[in-house]
Design an enzyme around this catalytic site. Structure first.
Site, PDB file in Angstrom:
ATOM      1  N   HIS A   1     -19.506  12.447  -2.090  1.00 45.10           N
ATOM      2  CA  HIS A   1     -20.108  10.717  -1.664  1.00 45.10           C
ATOM      3  C   HIS A   1     -21.761  11.126  -1.294  1.00 45.10           C
ATOM      4  O   HIS A   1     -22.135  11.801  -1.516  1.00 45.10           O
ATOM      5  CB  HIS A   1     -19.975  11.147   0.382  1.00 45.10           C
ATOM      6  CG  HIS A   1     -20.518  10.026   1.216  1.00 45.10           C
ATOM      7  ND1 HIS A   1     -19.322   8.308   0.841  1.00 45.10           N
ATOM      8  CD2 HIS A   1     -21.224   9.587   1.434  1.00 45.10           C
ATOM      9  CE1 HIS A   1     -19.560   8.131   1.773  1.00 45.10           C
ATOM     10  NE2 HIS A   1     -20.975   8.234   2.115  1.00 45.10           N
TER      11      HIS A   1
ATOM     12  N   ARG B   1     -10.017   3.907  -3.288  1.00 47.76           N
ATOM     13  CA  ARG B   1      -9.261   3.152  -2.212  1.00 47.76           C
ATOM     14  C   ARG B   1      -8.590   4.352  -0.950  1.00 47.76           C
ATOM     15  O   ARG B   1      -8.945   5.735  -1.699  1.00 47.76           O
ATOM     16  CB  ARG B   1      -8.429   3.422  -2.955  1.00 47.76           C
ATOM     17  CG  ARG B   1      -8.482   2.136  -3.552  1.00 47.76           C
ATOM     18  CD  ARG B   1      -7.071   0.657  -3.937  1.00 47.76           C
ATOM     19  NE  ARG B   1      -7.881   0.057  -4.611  1.00 47.76           N
ATOM     20  CZ  ARG B   1      -7.822  -1.496  -4.583  1.00 47.76           C
ATOM     21  NH1 ARG B   1      -7.615  -1.933  -3.093  1.00 47.76           N
ATOM     22  NH2 ARG B   1      -8.153  -2.644  -5.358  1.00 47.76           N
TER      23      ARG B   1
ATOM     24  N   ASP C   1     -10.326  14.825   4.874  1.00 45.65           N
ATOM     25  CA  ASP C   1      -8.603  14.405   6.674  1.00 45.65           C
ATOM     26  C   ASP C   1      -8.457  13.130   6.773  1.00 45.65           C
ATOM     27  O   ASP C   1      -8.745  12.099   4.998  1.00 45.65           O
ATOM     28  CB  ASP C   1     -10.019  15.004   7.484  1.00 45.65           C
ATOM     29  CG  ASP C   1     -10.809  14.522   7.935  1.00 45.65           C
ATOM     30  OD1 ASP C   1     -11.144  13.010   7.738  1.00 45.65           O
ATOM     31  OD2 ASP C   1     -11.286  14.684   8.993  1.00 45.65           O
TER      32      ASP C   1
ATOM     33  N   LEU D   1      -6.740   6.729   0.655  1.00 52.29           N
ATOM     34  CA  LEU D   1      -5.588   7.739   0.198  1.00 52.29           C
ATOM     35  C   LEU D   1      -4.563   7.666   1.813  1.00 52.29           C
ATOM     36  O   LEU D   1      -5.356   7.963   2.684  1.00 52.29           O
ATOM     37  CB  LEU D   1      -5.814   8.770  -0.012  1.00 52.29           C
ATOM     38  CG  LEU D   1      -6.092   8.791  -1.253  1.00 52.29           C
ATOM     39  CD1 LEU D   1      -6.980  10.009  -1.623  1.00 52.29           C
ATOM     40  CD2 LEU D   1      -5.635   8.190  -2.533  1.00 52.29           C
TER      41      LEU D   1
ATOM     42  N   ARG E   1       1.232  -1.080   0.223  1.00 55.16           N
ATOM     43  CA  ARG E   1       0.080   0.552   0.120  1.00 55.16           C
ATOM     44  C   ARG E   1       0.740   1.128   0.048  1.00 55.16           C
ATOM     45  O   ARG E   1       0.609   2.444  -0.541  1.00 55.16           O
ATOM     46  CB  ARG E   1      -1.289  -0.327   1.015  1.00 55.16           C
ATOM     47  CG  ARG E   1      -2.105   1.104   1.276  1.00 55.16           C
ATOM     48  CD  ARG E   1      -2.383   1.119   2.901  1.00 55.16           C
ATOM     49  NE  ARG E   1      -4.196   0.028   1.715  1.00 55.16           N
ATOM     50  CZ  ARG E   1      -5.038   0.625   1.032  1.00 55.16           C
ATOM     51  NH1 ARG E   1      -5.569   1.532   0.864  1.00 55.16           N
ATOM     52  NH2 ARG E   1      -6.060  -0.383   0.899  1.00 55.16           N
TER      53      ARG E   1
ATOM     54  N   ASP F   1     -14.833   9.474   4.495  1.00 53.25           N
ATOM     55  CA  ASP F   1     -15.582   9.830   4.012  1.00 53.25           C
ATOM     56  C   ASP F   1     -15.843  11.430   5.618  1.00 53.25           C
ATOM     57  O   ASP F   1     -16.975  10.748   6.565  1.00 53.25           O
ATOM     58  CB  ASP F   1     -16.420   9.565   4.481  1.00 53.25           C
ATOM     59  CG  ASP F   1     -16.899   8.185   2.872  1.00 53.25           C
ATOM     60  OD1 ASP F   1     -16.302   8.421   2.036  1.00 53.25           O
ATOM     61  OD2 ASP F   1     -17.503   7.270   3.041  1.00 53.25           O
TER      62      ASP F   1
ATOM     63  N   ASN G   1     -13.951  15.075  -1.770  1.00 53.83           N
ATOM     64  CA  ASN G   1     -14.365  13.850  -2.033  1.00 53.83           C
ATOM     65  C   ASN G   1     -15.779  14.535  -2.151  1.00 53.83           C
ATOM     66  O   ASN G   1     -16.474  15.049  -1.481  1.00 53.83           O
ATOM     67  CB  ASN G   1     -13.602  12.989  -0.848  1.00 53.83           C
ATOM     68  CG  ASN G   1     -14.891  11.566  -1.280  1.00 53.83           C
ATOM     69  OD1 ASN G   1     -14.724  10.592  -1.726  1.00 53.83           O
ATOM     70  ND2 ASN G   1     -15.136  10.832  -0.070  1.00 53.83           N
TER      71      ASN G   1
HETATM   72  C1  GRF Z   1     -20.563   8.685  -6.539  1.00 51.45           C
HETATM   73  O1  GRF Z   1     -22.935   8.311  -6.459  1.00 51.45           O
HETATM   74  C2  GRF Z   1     -20.054   8.875  -6.312  1.00 51.45           C
HETATM   75  O2  GRF Z   1     -20.599   9.531  -5.122  1.00 51.45           O
HETATM   76  C3  GRF Z   1     -19.388   7.595  -5.152  1.00 51.45           C
HETATM   77  O3  GRF Z   1     -19.485   7.331  -6.240  1.00 51.45           O
HETATM   78  C4  GRF Z   1     -20.633   7.665  -7.697  1.00 51.45           C
HETATM   79  C5  GRF Z   1     -18.927   7.404  -8.502  1.00 51.45           C
HETATM   80  O4  GRF Z   1     -20.272   7.709  -9.894  1.00 51.45           O
HETATM   81  N1  GRF Z   1     -18.746   8.342  -4.401  1.00 51.45           N
HETATM   82  P1  GRF Z   1     -19.059   8.390 -11.562  1.00 51.45           P
HETATM   83  O5  GRF Z   1     -18.301   7.497 -10.921  1.00 51.45           O
HETATM   84  O6  GRF Z   1     -18.910   9.455 -10.983  1.00 51.45           O
HETATM   85  O7  GRF Z   1     -20.331   7.593 -12.052  1.00 51.45           O
END
Ligand code: GRF
Length: 194
Positions: A103, A85, A135, A87, A59, A139, A101
């Site tokens: 989410h 993954r 951070d 980081l 890793r 998430d 990020n």
């Molecule tokens: C998104 O819904 C994002 O929030 C999540 O993975 C998905 C990625 O979608 N972490 P894409 O690859 O941008 O279509």
């Protein structure tokens, strides 16, 4: 941008840049595995790099390769959208205030890799999407932007995730502009202090 999957958010951000809604460009796309997002970026002429996790001896070695691949692109902002993954802290610390990020839930609710499934299983009426600064926790980190999505009767993970992605495609560009502006203001203040 960091991707592992279909890359629809990467395309949405690239569209927003090309249409002038975001002042900048997607300077490169880095993935940890072969994925559709890399192919889409190549079709648009965006530089790509595959830093395959499985092809590195540890890793730590993979993390260093990721760091070098991203550094070579000299990005103002590093955006993880569907990057699956973790980081390392050293990677996170390399872009303070400039690593975000996306989410598919309203953090702090439903962190983790199955956010849409978990929200459905919990029976919530409302979920959504979050853009946050990364951070050292998964998430986690200051929220930059959030938007809600209603859960409809009969929703499946796929149908709900599809509606969340529609929201993400407008939320992510907006959030990137906000992060860039805030970073530039901070840099400006620090410059003035020197
Ligand atoms: C998104 O819904 C994002 O929030 C999540 O993975 C998905 C990625 O979608 N972490 P894409 O690859 O941008 O279509």
């Amino acid at each position: 941008m960091l991707v592992s999957g279909s890359g629809s958010n990467m395309l949405a951000l690239d569209d927003a840049c090309r249409h002038g809604a975001v002042p900048g460009e997607v300077v490169g796309v880095v993935a940890d595995r072969p994925c559709a997002g890399l192919g889409s970026a190549e079709e648009r002429g965006i530089p790509t790099a595959l830093v395959a996790f499985g092809e590195h001896s540890s890793r730590a070695v993979w993390n260093m390769a990721m760091y070098e691949a991203v550094l070579a692109l000299r990005p103002d902002l590093v955006v993880a959208a569907g990057f699956m993954r973790l980081l390392a802290p050293s990677f996170v610390d390399a872009w303070p205030g400039r690593l975000v990020n996306l989410h598919p839930a309203l953090l702090p609710s439903f962190p983790g890799a199955h956010a849409v499934r978990d929200a459905l299983a919990a029976g919530v009426d409302v979920t959504g999407a979050t853009v946050h600064l990364i951070d050292h926790e998964v998430d986690h980190g200051p929220v930059v932007a959030q938007e809600t999505v209603l859960v409809e009767p009969g929703d499946t993970e796929e149908s709900l995730h599809a509606r969340i992605k529609v929201v993400e495609h407008r939320l992510l560009p907006r959030a990137c502009v906000a992060v860039l502006e805030s970073f530039e203001q901070t840099a400006g203040r620090e410059g003035a202090r020197r």
